[in-house]
Write an enzyme that holds these catalytic residues in place. Structure first.
Site, PDB file in Angstrom:
ATOM      1  N   ASP A 123       0.732  -1.277   0.015  1.00 23.33           N
ATOM      2  CA  ASP A 123      -0.059   0.168   0.000  1.00 23.33           C
ATOM      3  C   ASP A 123       1.079   1.029   0.073  1.00 23.33           C
ATOM      4  OD1 ASP A 123      -2.403   1.469   0.411  1.00 23.33           O
ATOM      5  OD2 ASP A 123      -3.215  -0.181   1.387  1.00 23.33           O
ATOM      6  N   ASP A 157      -3.341   4.654  -2.289  1.00 20.66           N
ATOM      7  CA  ASP A 157      -4.373   5.214  -1.392  1.00 20.66           C
ATOM      8  C   ASP A 157      -4.789   6.620  -1.945  1.00 20.66           C
ATOM      9  OD1 ASP A 157      -5.792   4.690   1.295  1.00 20.66           O
ATOM     10  OD2 ASP A 157      -4.984   6.669   1.498  1.00 20.66           O
ATOM     11  N   GLU A 182      -6.498   3.725  -6.060  1.00 12.73           N
ATOM     12  CA  GLU A 182      -7.698   3.901  -5.286  1.00 12.73           C
ATOM     13  C   GLU A 182      -8.162   5.364  -5.655  1.00 12.73           C
ATOM     14  OE1 GLU A 182      -9.811   3.968  -0.880  1.00 12.73           O
ATOM     15  OE2 GLU A 182      -8.108   4.980  -1.433  1.00 12.73           O
ATOM     16  N   HIS A 196     -11.317  -3.130   3.092  1.00 18.37           N
ATOM     17  CA  HIS A 196     -11.369  -2.969   4.502  1.00 18.37           C
ATOM     18  C   HIS A 196     -12.101  -1.662   4.946  1.00 18.37           C
ATOM     19  CE1 HIS A 196      -8.301  -0.311   2.694  1.00 18.37           C
ATOM     20  NE2 HIS A 196      -8.433   0.210   3.643  1.00 18.37           N
ATOM     21  N   ASP A 197     -12.699  -1.073   3.706  1.00 16.73           N
ATOM     22  CA  ASP A 197     -13.498   0.236   4.030  1.00 16.73           C
ATOM     23  C   ASP A 197     -14.992  -0.149   3.840  1.00 16.73           C
ATOM     24  OD1 ASP A 197     -11.262   1.719   4.723  1.00 16.73           O
ATOM     25  OD2 ASP A 197     -11.236   2.238   2.431  1.00 16.73           O
TER      26      ASP A 197
HETATM   27  C1  NOJ Z   1      -8.541   5.132   2.017  1.00 16.36           C
HETATM   28  C2  NOJ Z   1      -8.215   3.889   2.663  1.00 16.36           C
HETATM   29  O1  NOJ Z   1      -8.567   2.529   2.016  1.00 16.36           O
HETATM   30  C3  NOJ Z   1      -8.758   4.075   4.129  1.00 16.36           C
HETATM   31  O2  NOJ Z   1      -8.846   3.027   4.845  1.00 16.36           O
HETATM   32  C4  NOJ Z   1      -8.194   5.372   4.716  1.00 16.36           C
HETATM   33  O3  NOJ Z   1      -8.976   5.622   6.013  1.00 16.36           O
HETATM   34  C5  NOJ Z   1      -8.111   6.398   3.912  1.00 16.36           C
HETATM   35  N1  NOJ Z   1      -7.875   5.943   2.452  1.00 16.36           N
HETATM   36  C6  NOJ Z   1      -7.234   7.408   4.337  1.00 16.36           C
HETATM   37  O4  NOJ Z   1      -6.066   6.737   4.044  1.00 16.36           O
END
Ligand code: NOJ
Length: 560
Positions: free
Chosen positions: A98, A199, A256, A330-331
């Protein structure tokens, strides 16, 4: 269409804190990952995407990095990490790390320096502004509630943080900062990793002047997304990164990108443009949110919206671009609870969802536990939640706005990020075999029924079904390279499509409901031969133009 290893791969995401604890401190770690590599090999995945394992004060579970070149103590040592990489490569599994460079931790030495004075050499590594009329420099709202600005007494300026105040945004306008990032990327690539997941990488270029967001309702803070998502210099920065770093290695990259449209997705992933291999888009993840509101404002999914959105991504990126395919990370809440049926049709609907996703064109991602059909969780007490986004939202809504706590808990049960972060359920022993200590977040109480040991012992489990989907991808080029066409666009409960490669066709029919449905293919192509590939029911060869689908059924045929 160019062949690439990352198009043929299946990626498995590990969220290390919740994967496997090896030393009894209740926190997953790198040695724990090593213990489970044979499990991943058995599943058949080609690549692991590892969420951040760098040194971090863990305000946002590692997405706030205080040293990009060190491993977090709780997770192990650099030696452990090197052993993990070696063990992965021995098994033919690649590793992508990541890359979190829209922001760092406020405990990173760059920020510690930056804060010291206006003329510190690191000052411009971050985004500092004076206040406006005694208030914040603009009205943007942070992703984790409140303002994006935090005041610093010492130098009497505000710094920008799109996420928590412990995650100050890095200033990509500053060439030295960009060079630091590229050097750090090379540091990891030279250790032998196989790529990066980046990210919120489409947030790194902000519009000059950081203008106020529109605020027709006179709110305290509003979204400023149009001023930082896909900003003016984003393509230039990514092309520079490609030129300086990425092109020198045989790696894969996935950016992302919240708020990215299919048209922009094509620019980011277009082969000729030399930016990234693929992006994580969010359109489909926003379809069960009320329009114009944030994710906590729930709305049921209309399957036609899902087909329209995913179909558009498929067609837009058909020539020269490439899709990533995901239901989970994970989100996000667990897909079987979100768009399947985690009760009566738990196994069947989990397999259907997997089929629908893995047969589309793009690189599929599996999030840890998805292959077991892990579900959302409900903790009665807000104190049991650990996610900063969830906790800040709860406090703001309940304590500042006086909203109804029960309603908020319903949103958290449906959308909260901790749904994905409960420990992986390895067996039916205490703490689901995740740890011998006290887990940092509670285990989902359904681990006696849903766990890896049980799944591996049962040939008909969700695990074995995923394994088969992954194998099919290796056997049939059409699953990787065939072009996509949606069928049945207007149907409210069936998601069906074809894939075409040369003279072959793949027919994928899935039922997103507990109802039976007749499938009638009105304009079938000519074919001589049909091969049944997979289903979540016992299926014999049938007339593929006309059959009845059982609740949550999925089936796939190859026609020649
Ligand atoms: C996206 C990540 O997937 C998330 O878990 C994170 O809180 C935010 N970006 C900030 O880094």
């Amino acid at each position: 269409m160019t062949r690439n290893w990352w198009k043929e791969a299946v990626v498995y995401q590990i969220y290390p804190r919740s994967f496997k604890d090896s030393n009894g401190d209740g926190i997953g770690d790198i040695k724990g990952i090593i213990e489970k590599l044979d499990y991943l090999k058995e599943l058949g995945v080609d690549v692991v995407w590892l969420s951040p394992v760098y040194k971090s004060p863990n305000d946002d579970n590692g997405y706030d990095i205080s040293d990009y070149r060190r491993i977090m103590d709780e997770f192990g040592t650099m030696g452990d990490w090197e052993e993990m990489l070696e063990e992965m490569h021995k098994r033919g599994i690649k590793l992508i790390m990541d890359l979190v460079v829209n922001h760092s931790s406020d405990e990173h030495e760059w920020f510690v320096e930056s804060k010291k004075s206006k003329d510190n050499p690191y000052r411009d590594y971050y985004i500092w502004r004076p206040g406006k009329n005694g208030k914040e420099p603009n009205n943007w709202e942070a992703a984790f509630s409140g303002s994006v600005w935090e005041y610093d007494e010492q130098t009497e300026e505000y710094f920008l943080h799109l996420f928590s105040k412990k995650q100050p945004d890095l200033n990509w306008e500053h060439p030295k900062l960009r060079q630091e990032v590229y050097d750090m990327m090379k540091f990891w690539l030279d250790k032998g990793i196989d790529g990066f997941r980046m990210d919120v990488i489409n947030f790194i270029s902000k519009v000059e002047g950081l203008p106020d967001g529109e605020n027709p309702d006179g709110k305290k803070y509003v979204s400023g997304h149009q001023y930082f998502m896909n900003g003016p210099r984003i393509h230039e920065f990514l092309q520079e990164m490609n030129q300086e770093v990425l092109r020198k290695y045989d790696i894969m990259t996935v950016g992302e990108m919240p708020g990215v449209t299919p048209e922009q997705g094509k620019l980011y992933t277009g082969e000729e443009r030399k930016e990234l291999n693929m992006v994580f888009q969010f359109e489909h993840m926003d379809l069960d949110t009320q329009p114009g509101k944030n994710k906590w404002h729930l709305k049921p999914l209309d399957l036609r919206d899902l087909k329209q959105s995913l179909g558009k991504w498929q067609s837009e990126l058909e020539d020269g671009g490439w899709n990533s395919l995901y239901w989970n990370n994970h989100d996000q809440p667990r897909i079987v609870s979100r768009w399947g049926d985690d009760k009566e049709y738990h196994e069947t609907s989990a397999k259907m969802l997997a089929t629908c996703l893995h047969m589309m064109k793009g690189t599929p991602y599996i999030y840890q536990g998805e292959e077991l059909g892990m579900t959302n969780v409900r903790f009665n007490n807000i104190e049991d939640y650990k996610d900063i986004e969830t906790i800040n939202m709860y406090n703001e809504r309940v304590h500042e706005y006086g909203d109804n706590p029960e309603e908020i808990m319903t949103s958290i049960y449906t959308k909260g990020r901790d749904n994905a972060r409960t420990p992986v359920q390895w067996n039916d022993q205490e703490n689901a075999g995740f740890t011998e200590g006290t887990p940092w977040i509670k285990v989902n109480p359904n681990y006696k029924e849903i766990n890896a040991q049980k799944a591996m012992e049962n040939d008909h489990s969700i695990f074995h079904y995923y394994k088969k989907l992954i194998q099919l991808r290796k056997q049939h080029d059409i699953i990787v390279y065939g072009s996509f066409e949606m069928l049945y666009e207007d149907h409210e409960e069936i998601f069906a499509y074809t894939r075409t490669l040369h003279d072959d066709k793949l027919l994928v029919v899935t039922n997103f409901s507990g109802n039976k449905h007749d499938f009638n293919w009105t304009n079938p192509p000519e074919y001589n031969n049909q091969e049944f590939l997979i289903s979540n029911y016992e299926v014999k060869d049938v007339d593929v133009t006309n059959f009845t689908l059982q609740p949550w059924e999925a089936r796939v045929y190859k026609l020649k």
